[in-house]
Scaffold this active site. Structure first.
Site, mmCIF file in Angstrom:
data_model
loop_
_atom_site.group_PDB
_atom_site.id
_atom_site.type_symbol
_atom_site.label_atom_id
_atom_site.label_comp_id
_atom_site.label_asym_id
_atom_site.label_seq_id
_atom_site.Cartn_x
_atom_site.Cartn_y
_atom_site.Cartn_z
ATOM 1 C CB VAL A 142 40.281 39.227 49.344
ATOM 2 C CG1 VAL A 142 38.998 39.354 48.525
ATOM 3 C CG2 VAL A 142 41.381 40.125 48.802
ATOM 4 C CE1 TYR A 199 48.092 42.123 38.990
ATOM 5 C CE2 TYR A 199 49.110 41.205 37.018
ATOM 6 C CZ TYR A 199 47.986 41.638 37.703
ATOM 7 O OH TYR A 199 46.755 41.579 37.095
HETATM 8 N N1 LIG Z 1 42.552 45.222 33.800
HETATM 9 C C1 LIG Z 1 43.361 44.324 33.260
HETATM 10 O O1 LIG Z 1 43.943 44.534 32.200
HETATM 11 C C2 LIG Z 1 43.559 43.004 33.918
HETATM 12 C C3 LIG Z 1 44.282 42.035 33.222
HETATM 13 C C4 LIG Z 1 44.494 40.800 33.800
HETATM 14 C C5 LIG Z 1 43.986 40.527 35.049
HETATM 15 N N2 LIG Z 1 43.295 41.474 35.709
HETATM 16 C C6 LIG Z 1 42.781 41.123 37.027
HETATM 17 O O2 LIG Z 1 41.400 41.373 37.094
HETATM 18 C C7 LIG Z 1 41.018 41.677 38.423
HETATM 19 C C8 LIG Z 1 40.249 42.985 38.448
HETATM 20 O O3 LIG Z 1 41.128 44.008 38.041
HETATM 21 P P1 LIG Z 1 40.636 45.414 37.465
HETATM 22 O O4 LIG Z 1 41.321 45.597 36.179
HETATM 23 O O5 LIG Z 1 39.164 45.525 37.515
HETATM 24 O O6 LIG Z 1 41.321 46.375 38.530
HETATM 25 P P2 LIG Z 1 40.693 47.536 39.423
HETATM 26 O O7 LIG Z 1 41.836 48.118 40.172
HETATM 27 O O8 LIG Z 1 39.862 48.426 38.581
HETATM 28 O O9 LIG Z 1 39.738 46.739 40.392
HETATM 29 C C9 LIG Z 1 40.210 45.883 41.394
HETATM 30 C C10 LIG Z 1 39.168 45.802 42.475
HETATM 31 O O10 LIG Z 1 39.661 44.975 43.546
HETATM 32 C C11 LIG Z 1 39.336 45.625 44.749
HETATM 33 N N3 LIG Z 1 40.210 45.203 45.829
HETATM 34 C C12 LIG Z 1 41.535 45.443 45.978
HETATM 35 N N4 LIG Z 1 41.968 44.948 47.142
HETATM 36 C C13 LIG Z 1 40.904 44.373 47.746
HETATM 37 C C14 LIG Z 1 40.711 43.690 48.962
HETATM 38 N N5 LIG Z 1 41.711 43.528 49.846
HETATM 39 N N6 LIG Z 1 39.489 43.206 49.256
HETATM 40 C C15 LIG Z 1 38.477 43.384 48.411
HETATM 41 N N7 LIG Z 1 38.569 44.041 47.240
HETATM 42 C C16 LIG Z 1 39.779 44.520 46.917
HETATM 43 C C17 LIG Z 1 39.449 47.102 44.448
HETATM 44 O O11 LIG Z 1 38.759 47.878 45.383
HETATM 45 C C18 LIG Z 1 38.854 47.177 43.067
HETATM 46 O O12 LIG Z 1 37.447 47.342 43.106
HETATM 47 C C19 LIG Z 1 42.328 41.719 39.230
HETATM 48 O O13 LIG Z 1 42.511 40.487 39.892
HETATM 49 C C20 LIG Z 1 43.384 41.917 38.169
HETATM 50 O O14 LIG Z 1 44.637 41.437 38.551
HETATM 51 C C21 LIG Z 1 43.064 42.704 35.184
HETATM 52 O O1 LIG Z 2 47.564 42.295 32.691
HETATM 53 C C1 LIG Z 2 47.334 42.454 33.902
HETATM 54 O O2 LIG Z 2 47.260 41.517 34.681
HETATM 55 C C2 LIG Z 2 47.077 43.836 34.430
HETATM 56 O O3 LIG Z 2 46.691 44.630 33.370
HETATM 57 C C3 LIG Z 2 48.300 44.444 35.115
HETATM 58 O O4 LIG Z 2 49.428 43.803 34.722
HETATM 59 C C4 LIG Z 2 48.528 45.886 34.763
HETATM 60 O O5 LIG Z 2 48.577 45.964 33.357
HETATM 61 C C5 LIG Z 2 49.768 46.462 35.351
HETATM 62 O O6 LIG Z 2 49.466 46.847 36.639
HETATM 63 C C6 LIG Z 2 50.310 47.647 34.573
HETATM 64 O O7 LIG Z 2 51.268 48.340 35.306
#
Ligand SMILES: NC(=O)c1ccc[n+]([C@@H]2O[C@H](COP(=O)([O-])OP(=O)(O)OC[C@H]3O[C@@H](n4cnc5c(N)ncnc54)[C@H](O)[C@@H]3O)[C@@H](O)[C@H]2O)c1
Ligand SMILES: O=C(O)[C@H](O)[C@@H](O)[C@H](O)[C@H](O)CO
Length: 250
Positions: free
Chosen positions: A65, A154
């Site tokens: 991305v 973030y």
């Molecule tokens: N896990 C949570 O609690 C949480 C909460 C709120 C929001 N989010 C959001 O949900 C989304 C997914 O997060 P997750 O928890 O699965 O994290 P994760 O780290 O497990 O997965 C993130 C994915 O994005 C990919 N990625 C990173 N940089 C990239 C790039 N340049 N091009 C293509 N792919 C790329 C990674 O390889 C990975 O597969 C994120 O946008 C994150 O901010 C997660």
């Molecule tokens: O709520 C979210 O959007 C994600 O969970 C991130 O905030 C992670 O919690 C953070 O990277 C913890 O260090």
């Protein structure tokens, strides 16, 4: 198999693990053809194969991305016929704002904010070429609506995604393209590995009215709704899936 999304082609970014891989499996189980997009083609090819072996329809494409060229190649070819896109790829680099390097700040904004814009723009152009409209679902965060310490870049990136979702919804409604966002609360994935065992993680849990972190399946119904025609009159909406975290008074 529930065929709700039958006939739809849906691209998911960051689909090699975490929420993205779960989203791909969920959408495929509901009848969509899913294009798993990630930097590591071998990983998404393996995941697409696994989905196909369990009766779903899936393919894989290399897409970073932060690399506009890779986005353009994907949407000119394998993803030219997308009906929906899930902008899921994201990173988090924690650290005190006073110590944050410019490189780390840029990396978070480039991936989480600019990346979402570039993918949305390429998807909307492809949708306009087909002339059938479509749905773009941006995965923001509760941290786009409230803040947490040591996550300034973030939080800023995710607040940007929330506002950009609304701005794109406003511009693209005339093309039949809907743009909505999901703001997950805290879910156990790689992005916050270890966080829940820290004092900050334990304190955060007390601020969630439902007193639990999210299960990946908690996101299924909102995601499927926004990808499907059932949300035909929804655009610019921001849906929190957070166990009440945003309404917590603590
Ligand atoms: N896990 C949570 O609690 C949480 C909460 C709120 C929001 N989010 C959001 O949900 C989304 C997914 O997060 P997750 O928890 O699965 O994290 P994760 O780290 O497990 O997965 C993130 C994915 O994005 C990919 N990625 C990173 N940089 C990239 C790039 N340049 N091009 C293509 N792919 C790329 C990674 O390889 C990975 O597969 C994120 O946008 C994150 O901010 C997660
Ligand atoms: O709520 C979210 O959007 C994600 O969970 C991130 O905030 C992670 O919690 C953070 O990277 C913890 O260090």
């Amino acid at each position: 198999m529930n065929q709700n999304l039958s006939g739809k082609t849906i691209l998911v970014t960051g689909a090699s693990g975490g929420l993205g891989l779960h989203f791909a499996r969920t959408l495929a189980a509901d009848g969509a053809h899913v294009i798993l997009a990630a930097r590591r083609l071998d990983k998404v090819e393996a995941a697409a194969k696994e989905i196909a072996e369990s009766g779903g329809s899936a393919s894989a494409v290399a897409l970073d991305v932060t690399d506009k060229a890779s986005i353009d190649v994907a949407f000119a070819g394998p993803a030219a016929n997308v009906d929906a896109v899930v902008n899921n790829a994201g990173i988090s680099i924690a650290g005190a704002a006073l110590d944050l390097t410019e490189e780390d700040f840029d990396a978070v904004i480039d991936t989480n904010l600019k990346g979402v814009f570039l993918v949305a723009q390429a998807a909307a152009r492809a949708m306009n070429t087909r002339g059938q409209g479509g749905s773009i679902v941006n995965i923001a965060s509760v941290l786009g609506l409230r803040v947490a310490g040591h996550l300034s870049s973030y939080c800023a990136s995710k607040a940007g995604v929330v506002q950009m979702t609304k701005a794109l919804a406003l511009e693209w409604a005339r093309y039949g393209i809907r743009v909505n966002a999901i703001c997950p609360g805290y879910f156990q994935t790689e992005i916050n590995a270890g966080f829940f065992d820290t004092p900050a993680g334990e304190a955060m849990m007390k601020r969630i009215p439902q007193r639990r972190i999210g299960q990946l399946s908690d996101l299924d119904a909102p995601l499927k709704l926004l990808c499907s025609d059932g949300s035909g009159y929804m655009t610019g909406s921001v849906i929190a899936v957070d166990g009440g975290h945003l309404v917590s008074s603590m």
